[in-house]
Design a protein around this motif. Structure first.
Motif, short mmCIF file in Angstrom:
data_model
loop_
_atom_site.label_atom_id
_atom_site.label_comp_id
_atom_site.label_asym_id
_atom_site.label_seq_id
_atom_site.Cartn_x
_atom_site.Cartn_y
_atom_site.Cartn_z
N PRO A 1 0.12 -0.53 11.00
CA PRO A 1 1.42 -0.42 11.69
C PRO A 1 2.16 -1.74 11.86
CG PRO A 1 -0.19 0.97 12.76
CD PRO A 1 -0.94 0.14 11.76
N SER A 2 1.47 -2.82 12.07
CA SER A 2 2.14 -4.10 12.34
C SER A 2 2.88 -4.63 11.13
CB SER A 2 1.11 -5.15 12.80
OG SER A 2 0.15 -5.37 11.77
N SER A 3 2.40 -4.31 9.92
CA SER A 3 3.02 -4.83 8.70
C SER A 3 3.67 -3.74 7.86
CB SER A 3 1.98 -5.56 7.85
OG SER A 3 1.01 -4.65 7.36
N GLY A 4 3.29 -2.51 8.09
CA GLY A 4 3.78 -1.42 7.26
C GLY A 4 3.02 -1.26 5.96
N ARG A 5 1.98 -2.06 5.80
CA ARG A 5 1.17 -1.97 4.57
C ARG A 5 0.53 -0.59 4.49
NH1 ARG A 5 -4.55 -5.24 3.72
NH2 ARG A 5 -5.28 -4.07 1.90
N GLY B 1 -2.23 1.58 19.82
CA GLY B 1 -3.13 0.49 20.15
C GLY B 1 -4.15 0.17 19.08
N TYR B 2 -3.96 0.68 17.88
CA TYR B 2 -4.89 0.44 16.78
C TYR B 2 -4.25 -0.46 15.72
CZ TYR B 2 -7.28 4.42 18.86
OH TYR B 2 -7.91 5.26 19.73
N THR B 3 -5.07 -1.21 15.01
CA THR B 3 -4.55 -2.09 13.97
C THR B 3 -4.45 -1.41 12.62
OG1 THR B 3 -6.79 -2.89 13.59
CG2 THR B 3 -5.41 -4.17 15.11
N MET B 4 -5.14 -0.33 12.47
CA MET B 4 -5.15 0.38 11.18
C MET B 4 -5.44 1.84 11.44
SD MET B 4 -7.45 -0.63 7.87
CE MET B 4 -8.98 -0.59 8.78
N ILE B 5 -4.68 2.72 10.80
CA ILE B 5 -4.85 4.16 10.99
C ILE B 5 -4.84 4.82 9.62
CG2 ILE B 5 -3.87 6.23 12.05
CD1 ILE B 5 -2.42 4.28 14.01
N GLY B 6 -5.70 5.79 9.45
CA GLY B 6 -5.79 6.43 8.15
C GLY B 6 -6.00 7.92 8.25
N TRP B 7 -5.73 8.59 7.15
CA TRP B 7 -6.00 10.02 7.00
C TRP B 7 -7.10 10.19 5.97
CZ3 TRP B 7 -4.31 13.83 10.04
CH2 TRP B 7 -3.19 13.60 10.85
N PHE B 8 -8.03 11.03 6.32
CA PHE B 8 -9.17 11.32 5.47
C PHE B 8 -9.30 12.83 5.34
CE2 PHE B 8 -10.99 7.05 5.34
CZ PHE B 8 -10.26 6.46 6.36
N ARG B 9 -9.90 13.27 4.27
CA ARG B 9 -10.12 14.71 4.14
C ARG B 9 -11.52 14.97 3.60
NH1 ARG B 9 -6.02 16.03 -0.85
NH2 ARG B 9 -7.27 15.13 -2.53
N GLN B 10 -11.99 16.18 3.93
CA GLN B 10 -13.31 16.59 3.47
C GLN B 10 -13.24 18.04 3.03
OE1 GLN B 10 -16.50 15.89 6.25
NE2 GLN B 10 -18.01 15.90 4.61
N ALA B 11 -13.50 18.26 1.76
CA ALA B 11 -13.55 19.61 1.22
C ALA B 11 -14.97 20.12 1.37
CB ALA B 11 -13.12 19.60 -0.24
N PRO C 1 -9.46 -6.86 13.79
CA PRO C 1 -8.35 -7.82 13.64
C PRO C 1 -8.00 -8.14 12.20
CG PRO C 1 -10.35 -8.97 14.23
CD PRO C 1 -10.68 -7.50 14.28
N ARG C 2 -8.89 -7.87 11.29
CA ARG C 2 -8.62 -8.17 9.89
C ARG C 2 -9.39 -7.20 9.02
NH1 ARG C 2 -11.66 -12.15 11.96
NH2 ARG C 2 -9.83 -13.40 12.38
N PHE C 3 -8.93 -7.06 7.77
CA PHE C 3 -9.52 -6.08 6.86
C PHE C 3 -9.76 -6.71 5.50
CE2 PHE C 3 -7.36 -3.92 10.15
CZ PHE C 3 -6.02 -4.24 10.07
#
Length: 123
Positions: free
Chosen positions: A49-53, A26-36, A98-100
């Motif tokens: 997910p909708s575009s595969g970008r 249900g999200y328009t954008m998903i990311g992975w982040f890291r913290q050392a 809805p947009r980035f």
């Protein structure tokens, strides 16, 4: 209730691989982040997910791959050729915007976060 749940972290030797999973729908954008330890949280891989970008940080490009399941309910981060400097807490984050504009690796774009999963790479 935590909206995002990560799994798949662990300890591995340099050169090894791990796959992280994030249950997210249900999200328009998903990311992975890291913290050392002692460092700021950084974006390393994101997907629309909708575009595969996709977008990757230079430090992981060519080694890490972000993808999503066909039902778009799970996002994966395949991490190959791991290095000791990849060690850190890895977080899944998502947005319903809805947009980035600009880089998708910007942490300010995300308002849903998981609790993180630890990745430790030994030399």
């Amino acid at each position: 209730q935590v909206p995002l749940v990560e799994s798949g972290g662990g300890s591995v030797q340099a050169g090894g691989s791990l796959r992280l999973s994030c249950a997210a729908s249900g999200y328009t954008m998903i990311g992975w982040f890291r913290q050392a330890p002692g460092k700021a949280r950084e974006g390393i891989a994101t997907i629309v997910p909708s575009s595969g970008r996709t977008e990757y940080a230079a430090s992981v490009r060519g080694r890490f791959t972000i993808s999503h399941a066909n039902a778009r309910t799970t996002v994966y981060l395949q991490m190959n050729m791991l290095k000791p400097e990849d060690t850190g807490m890895y977080y899944c984050a998502a947005s319903r915007a809805p947009r980035f504009i600009g880089s998708l690796l910007n942490t300010d774009l995300y308002n849903f976060w998981g609790r993180g999963t630890q990745v430790t790479v030994s030399s």
